[in-house]
Design an enzyme around this catalytic site. Structure first.
Site, PDB file in Angstrom:
ATOM      1  N   GLY A  11       0.841  -1.210   0.000  1.00 34.63           N
ATOM      2  CA  GLY A  11       0.000   0.000   0.000  1.00 34.63           C
ATOM      3  C   GLY A  11       0.865   1.245   0.000  1.00 34.63           C
ATOM      4  N   ARG A  72       0.894  -5.208  -5.374  1.00 29.14           N
ATOM      5  CA  ARG A  72       0.819  -6.374  -4.488  1.00 29.14           C
ATOM      6  C   ARG A  72       1.082  -7.558  -5.408  1.00 29.14           C
ATOM      7  NH1 ARG A  72      -1.032  -4.072   0.479  1.00 29.14           N
ATOM      8  NH2 ARG A  72      -2.603  -2.485   0.156  1.00 29.14           N
ATOM      9  N   ASP A 103       4.549  -4.237   6.351  1.00 34.98           N
ATOM     10  CA  ASP A 103       5.109  -5.490   6.891  1.00 34.98           C
ATOM     11  C   ASP A 103       5.175  -6.598   5.843  1.00 34.98           C
ATOM     12  OD1 ASP A 103       2.360  -5.692   6.909  1.00 34.98           O
ATOM     13  OD2 ASP A 103       2.271  -6.829   8.782  1.00 34.98           O
ATOM     14  N   THR A 125       3.832   3.055   5.593  1.00 35.47           N
ATOM     15  CA  THR A 125       2.430   2.616   5.620  1.00 35.47           C
ATOM     16  C   THR A 125       1.631   3.549   6.513  1.00 35.47           C
ATOM     17  OG1 THR A 125       0.890   0.925   6.424  1.00 35.47           O
ATOM     18  CG2 THR A 125       3.091   0.862   7.367  1.00 35.47           C
ATOM     19  N   ASP A 127      -0.705   2.706   8.235  1.00 31.59           N
ATOM     20  CA  ASP A 127      -1.236   1.942   9.371  1.00 31.59           C
ATOM     21  C   ASP A 127      -0.418   2.100  10.661  1.00 31.59           C
ATOM     22  OD1 ASP A 127      -3.144   0.994   7.646  1.00 31.59           O
ATOM     23  OD2 ASP A 127      -2.174  -0.932   7.293  1.00 31.59           O
ATOM     24  N   ASP A 129       1.883   0.252  11.744  1.00 23.85           N
ATOM     25  CA  ASP A 129       1.825  -1.052  12.416  1.00 23.85           C
ATOM     26  C   ASP A 129       3.098  -1.879  12.240  1.00 23.85           C
ATOM     27  OD1 ASP A 129       1.550  -1.520   9.721  1.00 23.85           O
ATOM     28  OD2 ASP A 129      -0.034  -3.019   9.941  1.00 23.85           O
ATOM     29  N   ARG A 171      -6.865  -2.650   8.818  1.00 29.39           N
ATOM     30  CA  ARG A 171      -7.461  -3.996   8.908  1.00 29.39           C
ATOM     31  C   ARG A 171      -7.072  -4.672  10.216  1.00 29.39           C
ATOM     32  NH1 ARG A 171      -7.387  -5.252   2.832  1.00 29.39           N
ATOM     33  NH2 ARG A 171      -5.126  -5.131   2.996  1.00 29.39           N
TER      34      ARG A 171
HETATM   35  P1  ADP Z   1       2.408  -4.009   2.738  1.00 33.48           P
HETATM   36  O1  ADP Z   1       3.856  -4.041   2.413  1.00 33.48           O
HETATM   37  O2  ADP Z   1       1.817  -2.645   2.608  1.00 33.48           O
HETATM   38  O3  ADP Z   1       2.100  -4.694   4.049  1.00 33.48           O
HETATM   39  P2  ADP Z   1       1.428  -6.382   1.335  1.00 33.48           P
HETATM   40  O4  ADP Z   1       1.120  -7.138   2.566  1.00 33.48           O
HETATM   41  O5  ADP Z   1       0.474  -6.461   0.206  1.00 33.48           O
HETATM   42  O6  ADP Z   1       1.627  -4.819   1.595  1.00 33.48           O
HETATM   43  O7  ADP Z   1       2.852  -6.870   0.836  1.00 33.48           O
HETATM   44  C1  ADP Z   1       3.445  -6.294  -0.310  1.00 33.48           C
HETATM   45  C2  ADP Z   1       4.116  -7.350  -1.115  1.00 33.48           C
HETATM   46  O8  ADP Z   1       5.186  -7.940  -0.348  1.00 33.48           O
HETATM   47  C3  ADP Z   1       3.254  -8.544  -1.481  1.00 33.48           C
HETATM   48  O9  ADP Z   1       2.415  -8.282  -2.555  1.00 33.48           O
HETATM   49  C4  ADP Z   1       4.321  -9.569  -1.829  1.00 33.48           C
HETATM   50  O10 ADP Z   1       4.846  -9.332  -3.108  1.00 33.48           O
HETATM   51  C5  ADP Z   1       5.392  -9.267  -0.791  1.00 33.48           C
HETATM   52  N1  ADP Z   1       5.248 -10.207   0.329  1.00 33.48           N
HETATM   53  C6  ADP Z   1       4.289 -10.242   1.262  1.00 33.48           C
HETATM   54  N2  ADP Z   1       4.435 -11.294   2.095  1.00 33.48           N
HETATM   55  C7  ADP Z   1       5.524 -11.961   1.658  1.00 33.48           C
HETATM   56  C8  ADP Z   1       6.206 -13.152   2.078  1.00 33.48           C
HETATM   57  N3  ADP Z   1       5.782 -13.877   3.122  1.00 33.48           N
HETATM   58  N4  ADP Z   1       7.288 -13.539   1.371  1.00 33.48           N
HETATM   59  C9  ADP Z   1       7.731 -12.832   0.318  1.00 33.48           C
HETATM   60  N5  ADP Z   1       7.127 -11.718  -0.122  1.00 33.48           N
HETATM   61  C10 ADP Z   1       6.045 -11.268   0.510  1.00 33.48           C
HETATM   62  O1  F6P Z   2      -1.870  -1.116   4.544  1.00 30.98           O
HETATM   63  C1  F6P Z   2      -2.403   0.096   4.118  1.00 30.98           C
HETATM   64  C2  F6P Z   2      -3.868  -0.052   3.795  1.00 30.98           C
HETATM   65  O2  F6P Z   2      -4.302   1.213   3.366  1.00 30.98           O
HETATM   66  C3  F6P Z   2      -4.742  -0.600   4.916  1.00 30.98           C
HETATM   67  O3  F6P Z   2      -5.060   0.368   5.877  1.00 30.98           O
HETATM   68  C4  F6P Z   2      -5.926  -1.060   4.122  1.00 30.98           C
HETATM   69  O4  F6P Z   2      -6.635  -2.063   4.812  1.00 30.98           O
HETATM   70  C5  F6P Z   2      -5.312  -1.614   2.873  1.00 30.98           C
HETATM   71  O5  F6P Z   2      -4.060  -0.958   2.716  1.00 30.98           O
HETATM   72  C6  F6P Z   2      -6.131  -1.398   1.629  1.00 30.98           C
HETATM   73  O6  F6P Z   2      -5.472  -2.013   0.568  1.00 30.98           O
HETATM   74  P1  F6P Z   2      -5.872  -1.861  -0.970  1.00 30.98           P
HETATM   75  O7  F6P Z   2      -5.485  -0.485  -1.395  1.00 30.98           O
HETATM   76  O8  F6P Z   2      -5.098  -2.927  -1.656  1.00 30.98           O
HETATM   77  O9  F6P Z   2      -7.353  -2.040  -1.026  1.00 30.98           O
END
Ligand code: ADP
Ligand code: F6P
Length: 319
Positions: A11, A72, A103, A125, A127, A129, A171
């Site tokens: 995000g 993502r 994360d 982020t 969040d 978090d 979330r």
């Molecule tokens: P954010 O970084 O905002 O938490 P996501 O949870 O969507 O967003 O994670 C971003 C990207 O990081 C994912 O689309 C994926 O490509 C990568 N990622 C997430 N979890 C893993 C994992 N366990 N191992 C490797 N890559 C990951």
């Molecule tokens: O992690 C950032 C965030 O904006 C969360 O607060 C929210 O739940 C999520 O991303 C929304 O993701 P997307 O833009 O993929 O719908």
């Protein structure tokens, strides 16, 4: 180390551009070549990698979003996906990577580090978090966006003597809802980290009306339930009519606040310093007003939300 790369993932968050700028400029200042990876891990696997110059990151410090774009990418969670990414990094002669994201993005960076590729995570982020840092990039800007919305809704809520429910992003983490609720003087705040009792919400609303309140504002983090669901519950349980406002992705955009720009500048520079010093597999963060880097693994310890005392305070102040 001669050549590093920077990417944004997951995000987006206001301040990511300022962090990209800091990585690129600090890298060049230290004599490194810096490349940008476009579209997060998807772009890494696809080889969307280009050199960046000091001028490439001009005029972005004030912009929301990310000039490197984001994605993502489920495939990167697989060993095959990560091997594709590693091949691209080797092909482009890149020796270190700065990943700006949340994360999930940090999990990807940790996996690359475990595979022997030096990575540093910059927490970006809304969040807030990420374990180990008091603040993440974008949180302050998003907080002020939500506060602005609450203030505006409060105007119309007062005029019509209404109860409003405002749904805020988050979330799994209630930081944005909690901080915005406290700063916006909300009567009730619902966050994923704390249980809620519909009867208590109704009592608080009734107490407020009894002492002459002209309106009520309830903040609900999306991870608890939707604002529409909460509105339905209040109607079913107590016949209370509400209006609903879902802030959505407005919270992710906009020009970054001064705090986020400074944080981004400090984080980006620290990430480059960590790579040069050979401290790979770390995240940068801010703890007690000091910029630090610490093992990425700590990010995945069970989350300790240090702000929950604020939740109790919000109840005391919104009587
Ligand atoms: P954010 O970084 O905002 O938490 P996501 O949870 O969507 O967003 O994670 C971003 C990207 O990081 C994912 O689309 C994926 O490509 C990568 N990622 C997430 N979890 C893993 C994992 N366990 N191992 C490797 N890559 C990951
Ligand atoms: O992690 C950032 C965030 O904006 C969360 O607060 C929210 O739940 C999520 O991303 C929304 O993701 P997307 O833009 O993929 O719908």
């Amino acid at each position: 180390m001669k050549k590093i790369a920077v990417m944004t993932s997951g995000g987006d968050a206001p301040g990511m551009n300022a962090a990209i700028r800091a990585v690129v400029r600090k890298g060049i200042y230290e004599g490194l070549e810096v490349s940008g990876i476009y579209n997060g891990y998807q772009g890494l696997m696809d080889g969307k990698i280009e050199p960046l110059w000091a001028g490439s990151v001009g005029d972005i410090i004030q912009r929301g979003g990310t000039m490197l774009r984001s994605s993502r990418c489920p495939e990167f969670k697989t060993p095959e996906g990560r091997e594709k990414g590693l091949r691209q990094l080797r092909h482009h002669g890149i020796e270190g990577l700065v990943v700006i994201g949340g994360d999930g993005s940090f999990r990807g960076a940790l996996e690359l580090s475990r595979a022997g590729f030096p990575c540093v995570g910059v927490p970006g982020t809304i969040d807030n978090d990420i374990n180990g840092t008091d603040y993440t990039l974008g949180f302050d800007t998003a907080l002020n966006t939500v506060i602005d919305a609450i203030d505006k809704i409060r105007d119309t809520a007062t005029s019509h003597e209404r109860t409003f429910i405002i749904e805020v992003m988050g979330r799994d983490a209630g930081d944005l809802a909690l901080w915005a609720g406290v700063a916006g003087g909300a009567e009730t705040i619902l966050i994923p980290e704390r249980p809620h009792d519909p009867a208590e919400i109704v009592n608080r609303l009734r107490q407020g009306t009894d002492r002459g309140k002209k309106h009520s504002i309830l903040i609900v983090a999306e991870g608890v339930m939707t604002a529409q669901e909460l509105a339905g519950k209040l109607m079913d349980v107590a016949g209370i009519e509400t209006r609903v406002s879902v802030l959505g992705h407005i919270q992710r955009g906009g020009t970054p606040s001064g705090r986020d720009r400074v944080l981004a500048s400090r984080f980006g520079a620290r990430a480059v310093e960590a790579l040069i010093a050979g401290r790979a597999g770390v995240a940068v963060g801010m703890r007690d007003h000091t910029v630090i880097d610490y093992p990425l693994t700590e990010v995945f310890d069970e989350r300790e939300n240090k702000d929950l005392a604020l939740f109790d305070l919000s109840k005391e102040l919104s009587i």
